[in-house]
Design a protein around this motif. Sequence first.
Motif, PDB file in Angstrom:
ATOM      1  N   GLY A  91     -12.627  -4.455  -4.430  1.00 58.48           N
ATOM      2  CA  GLY A  91     -11.344  -5.008  -4.851  1.00 58.48           C
ATOM      3  C   GLY A  91     -11.158  -6.444  -4.388  1.00 58.48           C
ATOM      4  N   VAL A  92     -11.522  -6.716  -3.126  1.00 56.56           N
ATOM      5  CA  VAL A  92     -11.409  -8.076  -2.602  1.00 56.56           C
ATOM      6  C   VAL A  92     -12.378  -9.010  -3.331  1.00 56.56           C
ATOM      7  CG1 VAL A  92     -11.767  -9.517  -0.562  1.00 56.56           C
ATOM      8  CG2 VAL A  92     -10.588  -7.328  -0.345  1.00 56.56           C
ATOM      9  N   GLY A 126      -8.904   2.112  -2.178  1.00 56.17           N
ATOM     10  CA  GLY A 126      -9.811   2.183  -1.050  1.00 56.17           C
ATOM     11  C   GLY A 126      -9.084   2.451   0.257  1.00 56.17           C
ATOM     12  N   TRP A 127      -7.965   1.774   0.456  1.00 49.34           N
ATOM     13  CA  TRP A 127      -7.176   2.011   1.669  1.00 49.34           C
ATOM     14  C   TRP A 127      -6.607   3.423   1.701  1.00 49.34           C
ATOM     15  CZ3 TRP A 127      -7.909  -0.390   5.859  1.00 49.34           C
ATOM     16  CH2 TRP A 127      -8.239  -1.752   5.880  1.00 49.34           C
ATOM     17  N   GLY A 129     -14.031   4.606   0.520  1.00 48.27           N
ATOM     18  CA  GLY A 129     -12.868   3.753   0.745  1.00 48.27           C
ATOM     19  C   GLY A 129     -13.263   2.338   1.105  1.00 48.27           C
ATOM     20  N   ILE A 130     -14.216   2.187   2.019  1.00 46.19           N
ATOM     21  CA  ILE A 130     -14.675   0.852   2.419  1.00 46.19           C
ATOM     22  C   ILE A 130     -15.304   0.128   1.237  1.00 46.19           C
ATOM     23  CG2 ILE A 130     -16.350  -0.372   3.853  1.00 46.19           C
ATOM     24  CD1 ILE A 130     -15.850   1.837   5.994  1.00 46.19           C
ATOM     25  N   VAL A 153     -12.521  -1.110  -1.054  1.00 49.83           N
ATOM     26  CA  VAL A 153     -11.824  -2.270  -0.491  1.00 49.83           C
ATOM     27  C   VAL A 153     -12.662  -3.533  -0.698  1.00 49.83           C
ATOM     28  CG1 VAL A 153     -11.031  -3.368   1.640  1.00 49.83           C
ATOM     29  CG2 VAL A 153     -10.452  -0.985   1.184  1.00 49.83           C
ATOM     30  N   VAL A 195      -8.560  -1.991  -4.557  1.00 44.11           N
ATOM     31  CA  VAL A 195      -8.466  -2.244  -3.122  1.00 44.11           C
ATOM     32  C   VAL A 195      -7.457  -1.311  -2.462  1.00 44.11           C
ATOM     33  CG1 VAL A 195      -6.675  -4.062  -3.164  1.00 44.11           C
ATOM     34  CG2 VAL A 195      -8.420  -4.073  -1.384  1.00 44.11           C
ATOM     35  N   SER A 196      -6.334  -1.051  -3.117  1.00 44.08           N
ATOM     36  CA  SER A 196      -5.342  -0.141  -2.538  1.00 44.08           C
ATOM     37  C   SER A 196      -5.840   1.300  -2.565  1.00 44.08           C
ATOM     38  CB  SER A 196      -4.006  -0.264  -3.277  1.00 44.08           C
ATOM     39  OG  SER A 196      -4.155  -0.022  -4.665  1.00 44.08           O
ATOM     40  N   LEU A 240       0.810  -1.224   0.000  1.00 43.25           N
ATOM     41  CA  LEU A 240       0.000   0.000   0.000  1.00 43.25           C
ATOM     42  C   LEU A 240       0.842   1.272   0.000  1.00 43.25           C
ATOM     43  CD1 LEU A 240      -2.673  -1.030   2.669  1.00 43.25           C
ATOM     44  CD2 LEU A 240      -2.870  -1.171   0.174  1.00 43.25           C
TER      45      LEU A 240
END
Length: 370
Positions: free
Chosen positions: A251-252, A275-276, A244-245, A248, A272-273, A70
Amino acid sequence: MAEPLVANPLQPNRLMSLDFFRGLTMFLLIGESTRLYEILRGAAFNGTFLGFIGWQLEHHDWNGLHFWDLVQPFFMFIVGVAIPFSVAKRRTAGAGWPQLYRHALRRSLLLLILGIGLYCISAGRLNFELWNVLAQLSFTYLVAFLLMRYPAAVQIGASLGLILLSEALYRLWAVPGFDQPFVPDRNFGSWVDMLLMGKLSHGHWVAFNAVPTSAHTIWGVVAGQWLASRAGQNKKVLVLLGLGIAAVIAGVALDPVTPIIKRICTSSFVIVSGGWCLITLGLSYYAVDLRGWRRVPRFFTYVGMNSLFIYLFCHTGAADWITGIFKPFTHFLFAWSGPEGAAAFTALFVWLALWGICYWLYRNRIFIKI
């Protein structure tokens, strides 16, 4: 028709959360140069909590996600967040679009030169490689800057377009030997590397990563414009955290279809990144700018205020020669902890020394920028 560069006027107060986020990211990056993370991955720390931390501070071998994966997205996202504030400052000083464009183009070119230059220095000869963060950022920064004139919906649409384009090229590329989208060194990105540089990265990285990860810098710009708007502060936090959530989770969820692979920046990884990135910015904004927690964040801010300098300083061998200064003394004082323990203590002192250099620059109002 293009919209103004910043749709809403900036609030006058400095975004301290961005300084903290940048500083924390750079502090982690300079920690890598001390070799502390490598030491923690050694046999002496195997099976311990410190060993677990050491492995999280290393890129995942291929399909999966470690915390260290990340850090580069953080860096590229942060650059994007800062762009609207930097542009607004220049516009206040009287700069028009031609001046802003020339500045962005010059900065992009300098980033590219510095990125290639680091490879030349490490190799001890002229060496054309495009895999490091500065070379990648030279592209993503310029793309994000050019798009920021348009509404957020257009910027986000363009970023998703780049991600989808990358996904399509990886899946549909039919050149023999490079037609396996998610196999190391056998994919479209590797073909591009052979075309541009005539070689492949030992770690399976690809220069084409700059295209899909432009989304990180673009999303950073949009996030910066959102934080610069007149929306309520709590609403700003909730939107950043919510998006962001959602990213994530998305992406997952994509991982079974398109595996999360940092080394070729697959679409699932970018999402996903990203989102983080949004979550971390949202939490930083809440803690530092809303709640006013400044004492601990200030420690990291000193590093972030000279991020380019400390990055170049560490990547040209600074940590190694500082280690040489400390090693005779730390290995004597901490001999009781064994060779690995003494090495870890040495790395900690080197890390602190690098922070001290940033602190000294800050206290003397020396800021090295391009």
